[in-house]
Design a protein around this motif. Structure first.
Motif, PDB file in Angstrom:
ATOM      1  N   ILE B  47      -8.041   5.725 -30.393  1.00 25.71           N
ATOM      2  CA  ILE B  47      -7.045   4.913 -31.059  1.00 25.71           C
ATOM      3  C   ILE B  47      -7.216   5.033 -32.569  1.00 25.71           C
ATOM      4  O   ILE B  47      -8.326   5.210 -33.067  1.00 25.71           O
ATOM      5  CB  ILE B  47      -7.135   3.433 -30.620  1.00 25.71           C
ATOM      6  N   ASP B  57      -2.320   5.415 -29.969  1.00 27.16           N
ATOM      7  CA  ASP B  57      -3.222   5.008 -28.878  1.00 27.16           C
ATOM      8  C   ASP B  57      -2.866   5.751 -27.602  1.00 27.16           C
ATOM      9  O   ASP B  57      -3.095   5.252 -26.493  1.00 27.16           O
ATOM     10  CB  ASP B  57      -3.200   3.499 -28.662  1.00 27.16           C
ATOM     11  N   LEU B  60      -5.743   6.303 -25.126  1.00 26.59           N
ATOM     12  CA  LEU B  60      -6.539   5.130 -24.767  1.00 26.59           C
ATOM     13  C   LEU B  60      -6.193   4.719 -23.335  1.00 26.59           C
ATOM     14  O   LEU B  60      -5.025   4.445 -23.044  1.00 26.59           O
ATOM     15  CB  LEU B  60      -6.240   3.976 -25.730  1.00 26.59           C
ATOM     16  N   LYS B  62      -5.388   2.353 -21.190  1.00 26.64           N
ATOM     17  CA  LYS B  62      -5.038   0.966 -21.483  1.00 26.64           C
ATOM     18  C   LYS B  62      -5.265   0.007 -20.315  1.00 26.64           C
ATOM     19  O   LYS B  62      -5.236  -1.213 -20.512  1.00 26.64           O
ATOM     20  CB  LYS B  62      -3.582   0.898 -21.944  1.00 26.64           C
ATOM     21  N   ASP B  63      -5.501   0.574 -19.135  1.00 27.48           N
ATOM     22  CA  ASP B  63      -5.776  -0.323 -18.014  1.00 27.48           C
ATOM     23  C   ASP B  63      -7.153  -0.976 -18.142  1.00 27.48           C
ATOM     24  O   ASP B  63      -7.412  -2.029 -17.560  1.00 27.48           O
ATOM     25  CB  ASP B  63      -5.674   0.433 -16.689  1.00 27.48           C
ATOM     26  N   SER B  66      -9.296  -1.753 -24.606  1.00 26.19           N
ATOM     27  CA  SER B  66      -8.445  -2.425 -25.583  1.00 26.19           C
ATOM     28  C   SER B  66      -9.152  -2.405 -26.930  1.00 26.19           C
ATOM     29  O   SER B  66     -10.375  -2.303 -27.003  1.00 26.19           O
ATOM     30  CB  SER B  66      -8.146  -3.863 -25.158  1.00 26.19           C
TER      31      SER B  66
END
Lengths: 107, 112
Positions: B47, B57, B60, B62-63, B66
């Motif tokens: 990110i 991002d 990344l 994302k699941d 963060s």
């Protein structure tokens, strides 16, 4: 996306020898940096060199942006030069690393 | 000038646990990056922040990952829940437009 290649992948030198590391990239880039990652994992900036030639002690680097390559020269190598050398290029807003050259300098 | 500060230096956790890393960039550097470096590979961008906004991002996960950069200075990266394949060194870097990147010492994460 952009491809960044480095050669050779591995290099073993005797202390005192000279070497040249190469970085090729597949598209025009904004900037290029050379890093040394020491055995403890720290990434040390060596050169910020989008074009031209720079020298810092036993190290020097040349980037020929129009031909899409950069060279890192190490002269009179020392055991403390051991580690992985990465080139990284700014492509758009991204900063993309090559796979690295692992250098081992033997006493 | 002070460099990029990261903490902790090392962290060992069990899979499915959560973990957080902290980064303090060089003063005045508007751009901050988090990279993941798996053993034997080059760093991979996770990110990128410009001040406190996210620029990129796309890589990344994302699941489970963060990141935030409140007030455009410090940043934290969180993994929840961690998987075995998250074992890596997490590197933070900052830059000033027109200049190169400076990296922190990294956080070595081991997930067991």
């Amino acid at each position: 996306g952009i491809q960044v290649e480095q050669s050779p992948p591995d290099l073993i030198l005797q202390e005192g020898a000279n070497s040249t590391l190469r970085c090729n990239f597949s598209d025009s880039v904004n900037n290029l940096q050379w890093f040394h990652q020491n055995p403890w994992g720290q990434l040390i900036n060596l050169f910020y060199i989008p074009s031209g030639t720079k020298q810092n002690g036993r190290l020097s680097a040349t980037t020929v942006a129009t031909e899409r390559y950069s060279l890192l020269y190490i002269s009179s190598s020392q055991t403390t030069d051991s580690g992985v050398y990465f080139c990284a290029v700014n492509y758009g807003q991204n900063f993309v690393f090559g796979p690295g050259t692992r250098l081992s300098v033997l006493p | 000038e002070a460099g990029v500060a990261q903490s902790p230096r090392y962290k060992i956790i069990e899979k499915r646990q959560s973990v957080a890393f902290w980064c303090n960039p060089i003063s005045g550097h508007a751009t901050l990056y988090w990279y993941q470096q798996i053993l034997g590979q080059g760093p991979k961008l996770l990110i990128q922040f410009q001040n406190n906004g996210v620029v990129d991002d796309s890589q990344l996960p994302k699941d489970r990952f963060s990141a935030e950069r409140l007030k455009g200075v410090d940043s934290t990266l969180k993994i929840q829940p961690a998987k075995l394949e998250d074992s890596a060194v997490y590197l933070c870097a900052s830059s000033l437009e027109g200049n190169g990147y400076t990296f922190g010492s990294g956080t070595r994460l081991t997930v067991v």
